[in-house]
Design an enzyme around this catalytic site. Structure first.
Site, PDB file in Angstrom:
ATOM      1  N   GLU A 279       0.830  -1.217   0.000  1.00  0.00           N
ATOM      2  CA  GLU A 279       0.000   0.000   0.000  1.00  0.00           C
ATOM      3  C   GLU A 279       0.860   1.260   0.000  1.00  0.00           C
ATOM      4  O   GLU A 279       1.708   1.444   0.879  1.00  0.00           O
ATOM      5  CB  GLU A 279      -0.932   0.003   1.225  1.00  0.00           C
TER       6      GLU A 279
ATOM      7  N   LYS B 282      -7.594  -0.051  11.281  1.00  0.00           N
ATOM      8  CA  LYS B 282      -7.009  -0.583  10.038  1.00  0.00           C
ATOM      9  C   LYS B 282      -5.773   0.223   9.670  1.00  0.00           C
ATOM     10  O   LYS B 282      -4.736  -0.320   9.257  1.00  0.00           O
ATOM     11  CB  LYS B 282      -8.043  -0.546   8.913  1.00  0.00           C
TER      12      LYS B 282
ATOM     13  N   ASP C 200       3.826 -13.432  12.198  1.00  0.00           N
ATOM     14  CA  ASP C 200       2.491 -13.860  11.768  1.00  0.00           C
ATOM     15  C   ASP C 200       1.528 -12.664  11.809  1.00  0.00           C
ATOM     16  O   ASP C 200       1.041 -12.271  12.879  1.00  0.00           O
ATOM     17  CB  ASP C 200       2.039 -14.984  12.710  1.00  0.00           C
TER      18      ASP C 200
ATOM     19  N   HIS D 235      -2.401  10.286  -1.525  1.00  0.00           N
ATOM     20  CA  HIS D 235      -2.615   9.007  -2.205  1.00  0.00           C
ATOM     21  C   HIS D 235      -2.573   9.179  -3.713  1.00  0.00           C
ATOM     22  O   HIS D 235      -2.042   8.346  -4.421  1.00  0.00           O
ATOM     23  CB  HIS D 235      -3.991   8.439  -1.830  1.00  0.00           C
TER      24      HIS D 235
HETATM   25  C1  MEV Z   1      -6.059   3.610   4.686  1.00  0.00           C
HETATM   26  O1  MEV Z   1      -5.380   2.411   4.355  1.00  0.00           O
HETATM   27  C2  MEV Z   1      -6.010   3.883   6.173  1.00  0.00           C
HETATM   28  C3  MEV Z   1      -6.873   5.041   6.654  1.00  0.00           C
HETATM   29  O2  MEV Z   1      -8.218   4.850   6.216  1.00  0.00           O
HETATM   30  C4  MEV Z   1      -6.811   5.038   8.155  1.00  0.00           C
HETATM   31  C5  MEV Z   1      -7.785   5.982   8.834  1.00  0.00           C
HETATM   32  O3  MEV Z   1      -8.828   6.298   8.246  1.00  0.00           O
HETATM   33  O4  MEV Z   1      -7.493   6.352   9.980  1.00  0.00           O
HETATM   34  C6  MEV Z   1      -6.422   6.352   6.081  1.00  0.00           C
END
Ligand code: MEV
Length: 427
Positions: A89, A266, A282, A380
């Site tokens: 990513e 995430k 892992d 991004h």
């Molecule tokens: C993207 O991979 C991760 C984000 O969505 C985390 C967040 O929203 O805090 C940018």
């Protein structure tokens, strides 16, 4: 790639596991009608010895290369650290670098709660669960001796059995008696060690419980192996009070709302899993532990916290289970994992866990800062534009040129990229 699928489309391939990776690949190519380019690509295992790949998992036909980037600027417990991160990513490595640049002077402070892993033994059909619990607890010394006898090397390194817990669990088929063996696994992630102990102890536990034992397996909710990191970002260094308050508000949103917390966490795992993967640990075990810990109160919430401290600066913290090791699994045998550990310069699993926690916090800070200010698409898009440029056929210097124009025109699309590429080539 799959247009000319072969005639024989049976997935039942006798002796597939006994074949070499190349023989398997040929069979798969025939099944799926892979073209020569795809076959040659899969046959090239890059910097992983095919013989080793073939030992790591079953039915190997190739490898999946993921870039390893290095996060700079990290200062953890007063020590400068370069952190290898394996991820597909974009922006993940940059996010850590940026966060750490903004608090380099003070850096991250970390700690761990210990190296304790839990193995669970599930006993069912127990007539007197409350008394069974005590019958098991009374055998603590015997249980300790049996666990330690499973792994004398671990004991010689200062690890081994530490504690015993027996829980009663109400279920639709009655009260289960769940024994927890709590084991210090030192520099190993510890799954093998504790699973062996649980399997060894199971018949005795069934006898003491006067019931039947089913599962004997570690828990990935490694809540006795917590890693913690905290850090302060000075308000003046991050763009002022509005940015600071936006980050606090973003955290409060995640703390209050599981929908937001899932995305928030995430992002944290973007950083954490990348280091876990780079070091051959892992990722799924760590992810399961992290999310289960985030839900420990009964409601899923944020793994981090943000507050304004007495100086008016942003004070941030993270705490999560981090079951990682330096020995066992791929950590010792995968050459990229070994090289990553050498870059990190860690000599204990504890130090690795502390670094990983700091990376998770850095990642989260950057995400929240971007989200609370410009949004993440700007950053991004610059990287995404490069992918789109390559997909449109740009090569070499064309990639940057096309990507830049796509971002300038705020139109990062394949059709636009193809037109821009023509313009670039036409001079
Ligand atoms: C993207 O991979 C991760 C984000 O969505 C985390 C967040 O929203 O805090 C940018």
């Amino acid at each position: 790639m799959t247009s000319a699928a072969g005639q024989n489309r049976s997935s039942r391939i006798a002796g597939f596991h006994k074949k070499t990776p190349r023989e398997r690949l040929d069979l798969v190519a025939a099944f799926a009608g892979l073209n020569e380019t795809a076959v040659a690509h899969l046959a090239n295992m890059g910097n992983l010895d095919p013989a080793l790949a073939d030992k790591l998992i079953e039915n190997v036909i190739g490898t999946m290369n993921v870039p390893v980037g290095v996060a700079t600027n990290m200062k953890i417990d007063g020590e400068d650290v370069l952190v290898p991160m394996a991820t597909e990513e974009s922006s993940v490595v940059a996010a850590v670098c940026n966060a750490a640049r903004q608090n380099y002077e003070t850096g991250f402070s970390t700690s761990v709660s210990g190296n304790l892993m839990i193995a669970q033994v599930q006993a069912v059909e127990v007539r007197d669960p409350a008394a069974a619990r005590l019958r098991i607890l009374e055998r603590r010394d015997e249980i300790k001796a049996a666990c330690d006898a499973c792994d004398p090397v671990l004991v010689s390194l200062g690890g081994g059995f530490r504690d015993l817990e027996v829980r009663l669990l109400d279920t639709p088929s009655g009260t289960m008696v769940i024994t927890h063996l709590i084991v210090d696994t030192r520099d190993a992630m510890g799954a093998n060690a504790v699973n062996t102990m649980a399997e060894k102890l199971a018949p005795a536990i069934a006898g003491w419980a006067q019931g039947r034992v089913y599962l004997r397996i570690l828990s990935n909710l490694a809540d006795r192996r917590l890693a913690r990191a905290h850090a302060v970002w000075r308000t003046a260094d991050i763009g002022g009070e509005q940015v600071r308050d936006g980050i606090v508000s973003a955290y409060q949103f995640a703390a209050a709302d599981p929908y937001r917390a899932a995305t928030h966490n995430k992002g944290i795992m973007n950083g954490i899993s990348a280091v876990v993967l780079a070091t051959g640990n892992d990722t799924r075990a760590v992810e399961a532990g992290a999310h289960a810990y985030a839900a420990r109160s009964g409601r899923y919430t944020s793994l981090t916290t943000y507050e304004v401290n007495a100086d008016g600066d942003l004070s941030a913290a993270i705490e999560l289970p981090l079951a990682v090791g330096l020995i066992g699994g791929a950590t010792k045998v995968h050459p990229t994992a070994r090289a990553s550990l050498a870059i990190l310069g860690v000599s204990t699993a504890e130090r690795l866990a502390r670094i990983i926690a700091a990376v998770g916090l850095a990642q989260n800070f950057s995400a929240l800062k971007a989200l609370a200010t410009t949004g993440i698409q700007k950053g991004h898009m610059a990287l995404h534009a490069q992918n789109i440029a390559m997909m449109a056929g740009a090569v070499g210097e064309e990639v940057d040129k096309v990507a830049r124009i796509l971002v300038e025109r705020a139109s990062v699309r394949m059709d636009v990229a193809a037109k821009v590429l023509e313009e670039v080539r036409g001079g």
